[in-house]
Design an enzyme around this catalytic site. Structure first.
Site, short mmCIF file in Angstrom:
data_model
loop_
_atom_site.label_atom_id
_atom_site.label_comp_id
_atom_site.label_asym_id
_atom_site.label_seq_id
_atom_site.Cartn_x
_atom_site.Cartn_y
_atom_site.Cartn_z
N ARG A 169 -44.77 -26.47 4.74
CA ARG A 169 -44.89 -26.73 6.05
C ARG A 169 -46.46 -27.12 6.41
O ARG A 169 -47.03 -26.97 7.47
CB ARG A 169 -44.67 -25.60 7.26
N CYS A 217 -38.10 -23.04 14.83
CA CYS A 217 -38.84 -21.49 14.34
C CYS A 217 -40.36 -21.63 14.75
O CYS A 217 -41.05 -22.77 14.64
CB CYS A 217 -38.83 -21.52 12.89
N1 EPU Z 1 -32.16 -13.38 9.55
C1 EPU Z 1 -32.29 -12.29 10.27
N2 EPU Z 1 -32.23 -12.02 11.51
C2 EPU Z 1 -32.65 -13.20 12.15
C3 EPU Z 1 -32.77 -14.32 11.55
C4 EPU Z 1 -32.62 -14.50 10.17
O1 EPU Z 1 -31.64 -11.01 9.47
O2 EPU Z 1 -32.74 -13.15 13.52
C5 EPU Z 1 -32.18 -13.44 7.71
C6 EPU Z 1 -30.88 -14.20 7.59
O3 EPU Z 1 -29.50 -13.52 7.65
C7 EPU Z 1 -31.24 -14.63 5.99
C8 EPU Z 1 -32.57 -14.90 6.55
O4 EPU Z 1 -33.11 -14.20 7.47
O5 EPU Z 1 -30.81 -13.69 5.20
C9 EPU Z 1 -33.30 -16.36 6.28
O6 EPU Z 1 -32.42 -16.85 7.53
P1 EPU Z 1 -32.27 -18.34 7.90
O7 EPU Z 1 -31.42 -18.94 6.86
O8 EPU Z 1 -31.91 -18.69 9.30
O9 EPU Z 1 -33.72 -19.20 7.43
P2 EPU Z 1 -35.33 -19.00 7.97
O10 EPU Z 1 -36.25 -18.76 6.74
O11 EPU Z 1 -35.06 -18.17 9.08
C10 EPU Z 1 -35.53 -21.55 7.65
C11 EPU Z 1 -36.57 -22.40 8.46
C12 EPU Z 1 -35.77 -23.16 9.46
C13 EPU Z 1 -34.52 -23.99 9.03
C14 EPU Z 1 -33.65 -22.62 8.02
C15 EPU Z 1 -32.58 -23.45 7.32
C16 EPU Z 1 -39.08 -21.79 8.53
C17 EPU Z 1 -40.02 -21.08 9.30
N3 EPU Z 1 -37.81 -21.84 9.00
O12 EPU Z 1 -35.42 -20.45 8.55
O13 EPU Z 1 -36.52 -24.25 10.10
O14 EPU Z 1 -33.62 -24.43 9.93
O15 EPU Z 1 -34.65 -22.11 7.09
O16 EPU Z 1 -32.89 -24.00 6.04
O17 EPU Z 1 -39.28 -22.10 7.65
C18 EPU Z 1 -38.13 -24.73 11.82
O18 EPU Z 1 -38.75 -25.19 10.85
O19 EPU Z 1 -38.25 -25.16 13.11
C19 EPU Z 1 -36.61 -24.03 11.28
C20 EPU Z 1 -35.85 -23.63 12.36
#
Ligand code: EPU
Length: 295
Positions: A169, A217
């Site tokens: 990022r 995010c």
């Molecule tokens: N989780 C929770 N509770 C929540 C949200 C997530 O327990 O409220 C857990 C999920 O169950 C999972 C883990 O956290 O085990 C990761 O969640 P997720 O797959 O949604 O991925 P993330 O790390 O939260 C990242 C990117 C997103 C992208 C997703 C999908 C960052 C900061 N965020 O989210 O990017 O869409 O992966 O690949 O790197 C963005 O850049 O604006 C964005 C939304």
């Protein structure tokens, strides 16, 4: 009051546009000066004139990753370079103004794989590359083969990416540098296979991310952790200040329910950060760009 050099007024521009209209989050102050060059020469003129006048400027794309907390007096640059995509072999070329979702769609139509992960990213390519956007394990730096950008003094550079220029990022395309165009090296693949991957990502996104007004995010994932999960574990989902609310679907999305004010939104951010720091010992850092930087 900021003095805008006369020469800048030759470039297409608008004045006093609310950031509520320029960002996906739909709140913020006024953009006093919005400059929208329609070709690379005008973009270069813009950067050179600002450099000569020692006038700092900001770069805006689709506004999907920006939190504009107050009026911005300095010039804001939003490129309007069209959305043509050129294919040569397995490489595609597009301008920084090209929408990221549409670019992933065009690559799919061409039977070129490598951008599926970006098929749900609402920004433009300039912003996506500037942040080295990523999702589902993919990120821009994995496919980028060349890019063309302006240095803060207006010098035009076109090069292949090198070690240290893009990381999680983050990219060096900040502080007066402006991306103009980029080339992605993709892999020929059956279109159905590409679409199946894009559909799977879409399903995952629909199941875990909210549809309301947000900047995506809001926080970076701390090393080895997920910001959304930390917020969730602190029991903050659904927390509301005025019309700003932590999404019930995903803890890393802070929504504008419609009429959120900057004060509502700031107060919500502060409460989330303070709670996560107190309960988890983690200081959440912004993934979105905050204008002007306050935190
Ligand atoms: N989780 C929770 N509770 C929540 C949200 C997530 O327990 O409220 C857990 C999920 O169950 C999972 C883990 O956290 O085990 C990761 O969640 P997720 O797959 O949604 O991925 P993330 O790390 O939260 C990242 C990117 C997103 C992208 C997703 C999908 C960052 C900061 N965020 O989210 O990017 O869409 O992966 O690949 O790197 C963005 O850049 O604006 C964005 C939304």
């Amino acid at each position: 009051m900021l003095q805008i050099p006369k020469a800048l007024l030759q470039i297409p521009h608008q004045q006093d546009i609310p950031f509520a209209r320029l960002t996906t989050l739909g709140l913020g102050g006024l953009c006093r000066w919005l400059f929208e060059p329609v070709n690379e020469q005008q973009a270069q003129d813009f950067v050179r004139i600002c450099h000569q006048a020692e006038l700092p400027f900001r770069v805006l794309g689709a506004g999907s990753n920006i939190l504009a907390l107050s009026d911005i007096e300095e010039p804001v640059l939003r490129l309007n370079l069209g959305s043509e995509v050129v294919r040569k072999g397995n490489e595609i070329e597009a301008t920084a103004s090209h929408g990221q979702i549409l670019l992933a769609e065009k690559a799919a139509q061409m039977g070129l794989s490598g951008l599926e992960w970006s098929s749900g990213i609402p920004g433009r390519m300039g912003g996506a590359l500037r942040m080295n956007a990523g999702a589902h394990g993919g990120e821009w730096r994995n496919v980028l083969s060349r890019y063309r950008f302006l240095m803060p003094d207006g010098e035009l550079i076109e090069k292949a990416p090198e070690e240290g220029e893009f990381s999680y990022r983050w990219s060096h395309l900040k502080e007066g540098k402006v991306l103009l165009r980029a080339w992605a090296n993709l892999s020929p693949t059956d279109e159905n296979e590409i679409r199946a991957r894009m559909d799977a990502y879409r399903q995952k996104r629909l199941g875990s991310q909210p549809k309301g007004r947000s900047a995506g995010c809001i926080f970076k994932n701390p090393p080895g952790r997920h910001a959304g999960q930390l917020v969730d574990e602190c029991g903050l989902k659904g927390l509301r200040v005025g019309e700003a609310m932590v999404s019930l679907e995903h803890g890393n999305f802070l929504l504008n329910l419609g009429q959120a004010t900057v004060a509502d939104y700031q107060a919500l951010i502060d409460r989330v950060r303070q709670t996560v720091e107190k309960e988890k010992g983690v200081r959440l850092e912004f993934e979105v760009e905050v204008w002007p930087t306050r935190f």
